[in-house]
Design a protein around this motif. Structure first.
Motif, PDB file in Angstrom:
ATOM      1  N   ASP A 172       0.891  -1.136   0.171  1.00  0.00           N
ATOM      2  CA  ASP A 172      -0.015   0.094  -0.078  1.00  0.00           C
ATOM      3  C   ASP A 172       0.937   1.052   0.088  1.00  0.00           C
ATOM      4  OD1 ASP A 172      -2.324  -1.756   0.137  1.00  0.00           O
ATOM      5  OD2 ASP A 172      -2.840  -1.456   1.964  1.00  0.00           O
ATOM      6  N   ASP A 226       2.665   1.597  -3.269  1.00  0.00           N
ATOM      7  CA  ASP A 226       1.636   2.131  -4.435  1.00  0.00           C
ATOM      8  C   ASP A 226       1.197   3.693  -4.267  1.00  0.00           C
ATOM      9  OD1 ASP A 226      -0.291   1.548  -6.533  1.00  0.00           O
ATOM     10  OD2 ASP A 226      -1.818   2.034  -4.839  1.00  0.00           O
ATOM     11  N   ALA A 227       0.819   3.987  -3.010  1.00  0.00           N
ATOM     12  CA  ALA A 227       0.556   5.480  -2.740  1.00  0.00           C
ATOM     13  C   ALA A 227       1.726   6.426  -3.111  1.00  0.00           C
ATOM     14  CB  ALA A 227       0.097   5.760  -1.466  1.00  0.00           C
ATOM     15  N   GLN A 228       2.747   5.884  -2.870  1.00  0.00           N
ATOM     16  CA  GLN A 228       4.238   6.889  -3.031  1.00  0.00           C
ATOM     17  C   GLN A 228       4.366   6.925  -4.638  1.00  0.00           C
ATOM     18  OE1 GLN A 228       5.861   8.561  -1.002  1.00  0.00           O
ATOM     19  NE2 GLN A 228       7.937   9.116  -1.934  1.00  0.00           N
ATOM     20  N   ARG A 229       4.287   5.685  -5.103  1.00  0.00           N
ATOM     21  CA  ARG A 229       4.402   5.867  -6.781  1.00  0.00           C
ATOM     22  C   ARG A 229       3.441   6.742  -7.367  1.00  0.00           C
ATOM     23  NH1 ARG A 229       4.564   0.953  -7.230  1.00  0.00           N
ATOM     24  NH2 ARG A 229       2.390   0.586  -7.608  1.00  0.00           N
ATOM     25  N   ARG A 230       2.144   6.618  -6.931  1.00  0.00           N
ATOM     26  CA  ARG A 230       1.066   7.456  -7.481  1.00  0.00           C
ATOM     27  C   ARG A 230       1.268   8.878  -7.262  1.00  0.00           C
ATOM     28  NH1 ARG A 230      -3.361   6.751  -4.935  1.00  0.00           N
ATOM     29  NH2 ARG A 230      -2.927   5.087  -3.785  1.00  0.00           N
ATOM     30  N   LEU A 231       1.841   9.300  -5.990  1.00  0.00           N
ATOM     31  CA  LEU A 231       2.097  10.478  -5.790  1.00  0.00           C
ATOM     32  C   LEU A 231       3.182  11.181  -6.672  1.00  0.00           C
ATOM     33  CD1 LEU A 231       1.637  13.240  -3.991  1.00  0.00           C
ATOM     34  CD2 LEU A 231       3.205  12.185  -2.299  1.00  0.00           C
ATOM     35  N   ASP A 276       4.194  10.319  -9.493  1.00  0.00           N
ATOM     36  CA  ASP A 276       3.677  10.356 -10.818  1.00  0.00           C
ATOM     37  C   ASP A 276       2.763  11.583 -11.215  1.00  0.00           C
ATOM     38  OD1 ASP A 276       5.379   8.085 -11.382  1.00  0.00           O
ATOM     39  OD2 ASP A 276       3.583   6.602 -11.356  1.00  0.00           O
ATOM     40  N   SER A 277       1.963  11.768 -10.015  1.00  0.00           N
ATOM     41  CA  SER A 277       1.082  12.988 -10.261  1.00  0.00           C
ATOM     42  C   SER A 277       1.713  14.366 -10.184  1.00  0.00           C
ATOM     43  CB  SER A 277       0.133  12.966  -8.840  1.00  0.00           C
ATOM     44  OG  SER A 277       1.061  13.579  -7.978  1.00  0.00           O
TER      45      SER A 277
END
Length: 389
Positions: A209, A212-217, A219-220
C-alpha cells in the motif's frame, strides 16, 4: 518494510499480560477465525491506531492548556501577594497620618480650630494651607487604600477562577490519558491474537500500500522536481530531527529519549530557535500552508482528515517521523499516510545558498511507516494545496 519485530514484541509482551488478565473477548480473540481478510484486519488496526493517536493529540492539547493555566495561576498569585503587601503599606500610612493629626492638634483640635485661634492673619493662612494639604494627603491615601482593596479582591477572584480551571483541566487530562491507554490496549489485544502468518500478510499488505501510494504521488507531479535548500532554521530543525532517528515513539513524549509525532516536530523547531504549537492540529491550524510542489526541507507534512499526524520533510519525497506506538523515529516515504497538506514554520526565511544534509543512519528507513487511519485521505489534500496557492 521490516519483518515487523514490533508485532512480534507485542505478542510476547501482551501474551504475558493476558495470562493473568483473563481471556480475550471473542470479537478480538481470533480476528482471522471468522473469515476476515487481510484488508479487514488492516482496516481494524488502522481504526484502533487512529483513535489512539487522536486521543494522544487531545491529551497533548490538554497538557499544553493545563500548563498555561498553571502559569496564569502562579502569576495571579504573585500579583495578589504584591497587591496585599501594598494594601498593608497604605493602611499603615493611614494609621500614621491619623496619629500625627491627633498629636499635632494637642489632643484632637482640628487644623481649622487652630486657624481661628491663630494670633495673626499670616499664621491663619499658613494653618489653612496646612489644613488643605493635610486633607488632600489623607484623601489620596484613602483613595489608594480603596483602590488597593478593589484590586486585591479582583485578583483573588481571578486566582480562584484560574485554580478552578486548572483543576478541571487536570481532570480532563486524566480522562484523555486513560482514553489513550484504553485504545492502545485494544491494539495490543488485536495484535496478540494474530498468528505469525497473519502478521506477515499484514506487513506485506502495508508495504504494498505504501509503495503504491508513493508511486502514484510521484507520478502525479505534485512533489518538487528537485530538492531545494532549507532556511537556516529549517536546516537546524532537520538536523535535530535526524539525530533522533531510532528513538522510540511514546505517546505524549517530546524528548529527549522518546517522542510522539508532534513532540518530534515541535522540539525540532524549538531547537532551531522558533516556537511552534505542540500538537499536529494546532500546527496545521496556525502555521502558513504551503503547496506540496513547493516543499523545502524542514517544512511540516500533515496527515489524515483531522490533522492527527505530522512529519518533517527531508527532501526527495521523504519525511522524518515518529510513526506510532511501538515504532521508532525513522525516515518514511511522504505518502506512507494519507496526506492532508503541508505547513511552513518560517515562511519569511530565505533558503540557504548551500546546505549539506545531516547524515542518516543506515537503518533510518527500516520499520513501520504508517500512523494508521480508519478514514480515507480527504479530497481536501489537493484542495489545501490549491488554497495555499
Amino acid at each position: 518494510m521490516s519483518h515487523r519485530p514490533l508485532r512480534a514484541a507485542c505478542i510476547a509482551a501482551v501474551a504475558a499480560v493476558l495470562v493473568t488478565a483473563g481471556p480475550i473477548p471473542a470479537a478480538d480473540a481470533e480476528p482471522g477465525a471468522s473469515g476476515e481478510s487481510v484488508g479487514v484486519l488492516l482496516t481494524r488496526l488502522q481504526g484502533l491506531y487512529q483513535k489512539a493517536e487522536e486521543a494522544t493529540e487531545a491529551y497533548n492539547a490538554t497538557e499544553v492548556a493545563l500548563k498555561t493555566r498553571q502559569d496564569e495561576e502562579r502569576r495571579l498569585t504573585a500579583e495578589l501577594g504584591k497587591a496585599r503587601t501594598a494594601l498593608g503599606s497604605e493602611k499603615a500610612l493611614l494609621g500614621r497620618l491619623a496619629r500625627e493629626q491627633y498629636q499635632g492638634t494637642g489632643g484632637g483640635i482640628s487644623p481649622y480650630a487652630r486657624m481661628l485661634l491663630a494670633g495673626n492673619p499670616q499664621a491663619a493662612l499658613d494653618q489653612r494651607r496646612l489644613a488643605a494639604r493635610e486633607g488632600a494627603r489623607q484623601a489620596a491615601v484613602l483613595e489608594r487604600l480603596a483602590r488597593g482593596e478593589r484590586e486585591a479582591g479582583t485578583l483573588a477572584g481571578r486566582a480562584r477562577k484560574a485554580l478552578d480551571s486548572q483543576q478541571t483541566l487536570a481532570t480532563r487530562q486524566k480522562e484523555h490519558k486513560d482514553e489513550v491507554a484504553t485504545r492502545l490496549k485494544e491494539v495490543e489485544r488485536t495484535l496478540a491474537a494474530l498468528t505469525p502468518e497473519q502478521l506477515a500478510q499484514l506487513g506485506a499488505r502495508e508495504a504494498a500500500d505504501t509503495d503504491d501510494a508513493q508511486r502514484r504521488l510521484v507520478d502525479s507531479g505534485r512533489l518538487p522536481t528537485r530538492t531545494g535548500t532549507p532556511t537556516a532554521a529549517g536546516g537546524a530543525a532537520l538536523t535535530y530531527a535526524a539525530a533522533q532517528i531510532g528513538k522510540p515513539y511514546v505517546w505524549g513524549a517530546e524528548g529527549p529519549s522518546s517522542f510522539d509525532c508532534s513532540g518530534l516536530t515541535s522540539q525540532a523547531w524549538a531547537h532551531a530557535g522558533r516556537t511552534i504549537p505542540r500538537t499536529s492540529q494546532e500546527q496545521w491550524a496556525t502555521l502558513p500552508k504551503v503547496p506540496l510542489d513547493q516543499l523545502r526541507p524542514g517544512d511540516l507534512v500533515v496527515y489524515f482528515p483531522k490533522a492527527t499526524h505530522v512529519g518533517l520533510y527531508v527532501g526527495g519525497g521523504k519525511v522524518i517521523q515518529a510513526p506510532r506506538p511501538g515504532a521508532k523515529v525513522k525516515v518514511s516515504p511522504i505518502a506512507a499516510n494519507p496526506l492532508l497538506g503541508a505547513v511552513r514554520p518560517d515562511p519569511d526565511g530565505s533558503p540557504l545558498a548551500q546546505f549539506t544534509p545531516p547524515p542518516l543512519p543506515e537503518a533510518a528507513a527500516e520499520g513501520d511507516d504508517t500512523g494508521y487511519s480508519a478514514e480515507e485521505a480527504p479530497e481536501s489534500a489537493t484542495d489545501a494545496e490549491t488554497d495555499a496557492r
